[in-house]
Design a protein around this motif. Structure first.
Motif, PDB file in Angstrom:
ATOM      1  N   LEU A 200       0.825  -1.208   0.000  1.00  0.00           N
ATOM      2  CA  LEU A 200       0.000   0.000   0.000  1.00  0.00           C
ATOM      3  C   LEU A 200       0.862   1.262   0.000  1.00  0.00           C
ATOM      4  O   LEU A 200       0.534   2.248  -0.668  1.00  0.00           O
ATOM      5  CB  LEU A 200      -0.926  -0.001   1.215  1.00  0.00           C
ATOM      6  CG  LEU A 200      -2.021  -1.071   1.222  1.00  0.00           C
ATOM      7  CD1 LEU A 200      -2.777  -1.040   2.548  1.00  0.00           C
ATOM      8  CD2 LEU A 200      -2.983  -0.876   0.058  1.00  0.00           C
ATOM      9  N   ALA A 201       1.950   1.226   0.755  1.00  0.00           N
ATOM     10  CA  ALA A 201       2.844   2.382   0.813  1.00  0.00           C
ATOM     11  C   ALA A 201       3.531   2.612  -0.529  1.00  0.00           C
ATOM     12  O   ALA A 201       3.637   3.755  -1.001  1.00  0.00           O
ATOM     13  CB  ALA A 201       3.888   2.182   1.911  1.00  0.00           C
ATOM     14  N   GLU A 202       3.977   1.523  -1.146  1.00  0.00           N
ATOM     15  CA  GLU A 202       4.660   1.663  -2.434  1.00  0.00           C
ATOM     16  C   GLU A 202       3.729   2.206  -3.506  1.00  0.00           C
ATOM     17  O   GLU A 202       4.093   3.114  -4.265  1.00  0.00           O
ATOM     18  CB  GLU A 202       5.240   0.326  -2.897  1.00  0.00           C
ATOM     19  CG  GLU A 202       5.955   0.460  -4.243  1.00  0.00           C
ATOM     20  CD  GLU A 202       6.505  -0.855  -4.783  1.00  0.00           C
ATOM     21  OE1 GLU A 202       6.979  -0.854  -5.943  1.00  0.00           O
ATOM     22  OE2 GLU A 202       6.452  -1.869  -4.068  1.00  0.00           O
ATOM     23  N   VAL A 203       2.527   1.664  -3.573  1.00  0.00           N
ATOM     24  CA  VAL A 203       1.622   2.110  -4.629  1.00  0.00           C
ATOM     25  C   VAL A 203       1.169   3.546  -4.386  1.00  0.00           C
ATOM     26  O   VAL A 203       0.946   4.306  -5.340  1.00  0.00           O
ATOM     27  CB  VAL A 203       0.422   1.152  -4.772  1.00  0.00           C
ATOM     28  CG1 VAL A 203      -0.609   1.351  -3.666  1.00  0.00           C
ATOM     29  CG2 VAL A 203      -0.222   1.298  -6.151  1.00  0.00           C
ATOM     30  N   ALA A 204       1.078   3.961  -3.136  1.00  0.00           N
ATOM     31  CA  ALA A 204       0.738   5.350  -2.838  1.00  0.00           C
ATOM     32  C   ALA A 204       1.840   6.283  -3.333  1.00  0.00           C
ATOM     33  O   ALA A 204       1.564   7.365  -3.886  1.00  0.00           O
ATOM     34  CB  ALA A 204       0.521   5.539  -1.335  1.00  0.00           C
ATOM     35  N   ASP A 205       3.088   5.881  -3.142  1.00  0.00           N
ATOM     36  CA  ASP A 205       4.216   6.662  -3.645  1.00  0.00           C
ATOM     37  C   ASP A 205       4.186   6.751  -5.170  1.00  0.00           C
ATOM     38  O   ASP A 205       4.449   7.810  -5.750  1.00  0.00           O
ATOM     39  CB  ASP A 205       5.541   6.042  -3.199  1.00  0.00           C
ATOM     40  CG  ASP A 205       5.837   6.285  -1.722  1.00  0.00           C
ATOM     41  OD1 ASP A 205       5.212   7.187  -1.127  1.00  0.00           O
ATOM     42  OD2 ASP A 205       6.697   5.565  -1.167  1.00  0.00           O
ATOM     43  N   LEU A 206       3.850   5.637  -5.817  1.00  0.00           N
ATOM     44  CA  LEU A 206       3.783   5.617  -7.271  1.00  0.00           C
ATOM     45  C   LEU A 206       2.683   6.539  -7.788  1.00  0.00           C
ATOM     46  O   LEU A 206       2.859   7.228  -8.800  1.00  0.00           O
ATOM     47  CB  LEU A 206       3.555   4.190  -7.772  1.00  0.00           C
ATOM     48  CG  LEU A 206       4.734   3.232  -7.599  1.00  0.00           C
ATOM     49  CD1 LEU A 206       4.294   1.799  -7.853  1.00  0.00           C
ATOM     50  CD2 LEU A 206       5.869   3.614  -8.551  1.00  0.00           C
ATOM     51  N   VAL A 207       1.562   6.561  -7.088  1.00  0.00           N
ATOM     52  CA  VAL A 207       0.478   7.470  -7.473  1.00  0.00           C
ATOM     53  C   VAL A 207       0.945   8.916  -7.365  1.00  0.00           C
ATOM     54  O   VAL A 207       0.729   9.732  -8.286  1.00  0.00           O
ATOM     55  CB  VAL A 207      -0.768   7.246  -6.596  1.00  0.00           C
ATOM     56  CG1 VAL A 207      -1.778   8.369  -6.806  1.00  0.00           C
ATOM     57  CG2 VAL A 207      -1.419   5.910  -6.927  1.00  0.00           C
ATOM     58  N   ALA A 208       1.581   9.264  -6.254  1.00  0.00           N
ATOM     59  CA  ALA A 208       2.046  10.635  -6.047  1.00  0.00           C
ATOM     60  C   ALA A 208       3.048  11.050  -7.116  1.00  0.00           C
ATOM     61  O   ALA A 208       2.975  12.164  -7.671  1.00  0.00           O
ATOM     62  CB  ALA A 208       2.665  10.771  -4.652  1.00  0.00           C
ATOM     63  N   GLN A 209       3.985  10.154  -7.436  1.00  0.00           N
ATOM     64  CA  GLN A 209       4.989  10.453  -8.457  1.00  0.00           C
ATOM     65  C   GLN A 209       4.356  10.610  -9.836  1.00  0.00           C
ATOM     66  O   GLN A 209       4.747  11.477 -10.628  1.00  0.00           O
ATOM     67  CB  GLN A 209       6.031   9.332  -8.478  1.00  0.00           C
ATOM     68  CG  GLN A 209       6.894   9.267  -7.228  1.00  0.00           C
ATOM     69  CD  GLN A 209       7.632   7.945  -7.088  1.00  0.00           C
ATOM     70  OE1 GLN A 209       7.830   7.225  -8.071  1.00  0.00           O
ATOM     71  NE2 GLN A 209       8.046   7.615  -5.875  1.00  0.00           N
ATOM     72  N   THR A 210       3.341   9.787 -10.099  1.00  0.00           N
ATOM     73  CA  THR A 210       2.677   9.844 -11.399  1.00  0.00           C
ATOM     74  C   THR A 210       1.859  11.115 -11.540  1.00  0.00           C
ATOM     75  O   THR A 210       1.848  11.747 -12.607  1.00  0.00           O
ATOM     76  CB  THR A 210       1.779   8.612 -11.605  1.00  0.00           C
ATOM     77  OG1 THR A 210       2.564   7.435 -11.464  1.00  0.00           O
ATOM     78  CG2 THR A 210       1.141   8.624 -12.983  1.00  0.00           C
ATOM     79  N   VAL A 211       1.149  11.492 -10.505  1.00  0.00           N
ATOM     80  CA  VAL A 211       0.353  12.723 -10.533  1.00  0.00           C
ATOM     81  C   VAL A 211       1.262  13.930 -10.789  1.00  0.00           C
ATOM     82  O   VAL A 211       0.946  14.809 -11.603  1.00  0.00           O
ATOM     83  CB  VAL A 211      -0.430  12.901  -9.216  1.00  0.00           C
ATOM     84  CG1 VAL A 211      -1.028  14.299  -9.124  1.00  0.00           C
ATOM     85  CG2 VAL A 211      -1.529  11.846  -9.112  1.00  0.00           C
ATOM     86  N   GLU A 212       2.399  13.954 -10.103  1.00  0.00           N
ATOM     87  CA  GLU A 212       3.347  15.047 -10.304  1.00  0.00           C
ATOM     88  C   GLU A 212       3.856  15.077 -11.744  1.00  0.00           C
ATOM     89  O   GLU A 212       3.927  16.147 -12.379  1.00  0.00           O
ATOM     90  CB  GLU A 212       4.527  14.905  -9.339  1.00  0.00           C
ATOM     91  CG  GLU A 212       5.565  16.015  -9.492  1.00  0.00           C
ATOM     92  CD  GLU A 212       6.793  15.804  -8.617  1.00  0.00           C
ATOM     93  OE1 GLU A 212       7.598  16.753  -8.514  1.00  0.00           O
ATOM     94  OE2 GLU A 212       6.955  14.700  -8.060  1.00  0.00           O
ATOM     95  N   ALA A 213       4.201  13.893 -12.265  1.00  0.00           N
ATOM     96  CA  ALA A 213       4.702  13.816 -13.640  1.00  0.00           C
ATOM     97  C   ALA A 213       3.634  14.231 -14.640  1.00  0.00           C
ATOM     98  O   ALA A 213       3.913  14.949 -15.607  1.00  0.00           O
ATOM     99  CB  ALA A 213       5.183  12.393 -13.939  1.00  0.00           C
ATOM    100  N   ALA A 214       2.404  13.793 -14.412  1.00  0.00           N
ATOM    101  CA  ALA A 214       1.312  14.145 -15.319  1.00  0.00           C
ATOM    102  C   ALA A 214       1.084  15.650 -15.341  1.00  0.00           C
ATOM    103  O   ALA A 214       0.834  16.238 -16.410  1.00  0.00           O
ATOM    104  CB  ALA A 214       0.038  13.418 -14.915  1.00  0.00           C
TER     105      ALA A 214
END
Length: 226
Positions: A200-214
């Protein structure tokens, strides 16, 4: 790991090992819209990521074919190689998600009359749930990388196709967020709570990184659209 598990929905046999993307897009969407268990949200998340990667490839290819952008051809070529690798990975995960779900369904249908049967069922179900958690995690990892590539191609790619770079970023964001839901629901069934929390922690980090990149990709897209 493959399976030939079959569901009967609306009178149609649906095999988990049926190659969804070997058929028509209409057939895939009909299957997605049906009451069949597969393909489902996890498969759709992977497909969204693959679509994003494909758009990055398109913009990179149009950049390479234009003399106007000769100064960024080396960068576009590298981007194209990376985006195509991600597209292949995510296409495969579109299918793998169905296989993971099939393993869960098969485990849930195991006998549980005796203590030995209950233990065997529990062990098999935990293995299946671990796989079903890992597949959308792989989708999220791949889609996050697609979003990062979308930033690069939005900033340097052929301006005549720049809106497609923004679309790639949005598809990658959708893929990661959809994958997060699948990670969360499956991780909740894991007896290994440490592993579940880590997922859950890893996927939350991935979401945050993706939102920033988008957001960066869309900002570059809008700026270059004029």
């Amino acid at each position: 790991m493959t399976t030939s598990w079959v569901w009967l929905k609306k009178g149609v046999a649906v095999h988990a090992d049926e190659q969804f993307l070997e058929g028509s897009l209409r057939k895939y969407l009909d299957g997605l819209a049906s009451s069949s268990s597969t393909p489902g949200g996890g498969s759709a998340a992977a497909l969204a990521g693959a679509l994003g990667a494909a758009l990055v490839s398109m913009v990179a290819g149009l950049t390479l074919s234009s003399p106007r952008f000769e100064d960024v051809h080396p960068q576009a070529k590298a981007l194209l190689e990376r985006s195509e690798a991600l597209r292949l990975e995510l296409q495969t995960l579109t299918q793998t998600d169905a296989q993971a779900y099939a393993s869960v369904s098969r485990a849930m249908k195991m006998a549980k009359e005796t203590e030995e049967e209950k233990q065997a069922r529990t062990e098999q179900l935990q293995k299946a749930m671990k796989w079903a958690t890992e597949v959308p995690m792989q989708v999220a990892r791949g889609a996050e990388k697609v979003a990062q590539l979308a930033v690069e191609i939005a900033e340097t790619g052929n301006v005549n196709a720049i809106s497609d770079a923004g679309a790639a970023a949005l598809l990658a964001e959708a893929a990661v967020k959809a994958a997060q839901l699948n990670v969360a629901i499956n991780a909740g069934f894991l007896h290994d709570k440490v592993a579940g929390a880590a997922a859950l922690a890893e996927v939350a980090d991935l979401v945050a990184q993706t939102v920033e990149a988008a957001e960066r990709a869309l900002a570059a897209t809008r700026a270059r659209m004029g």
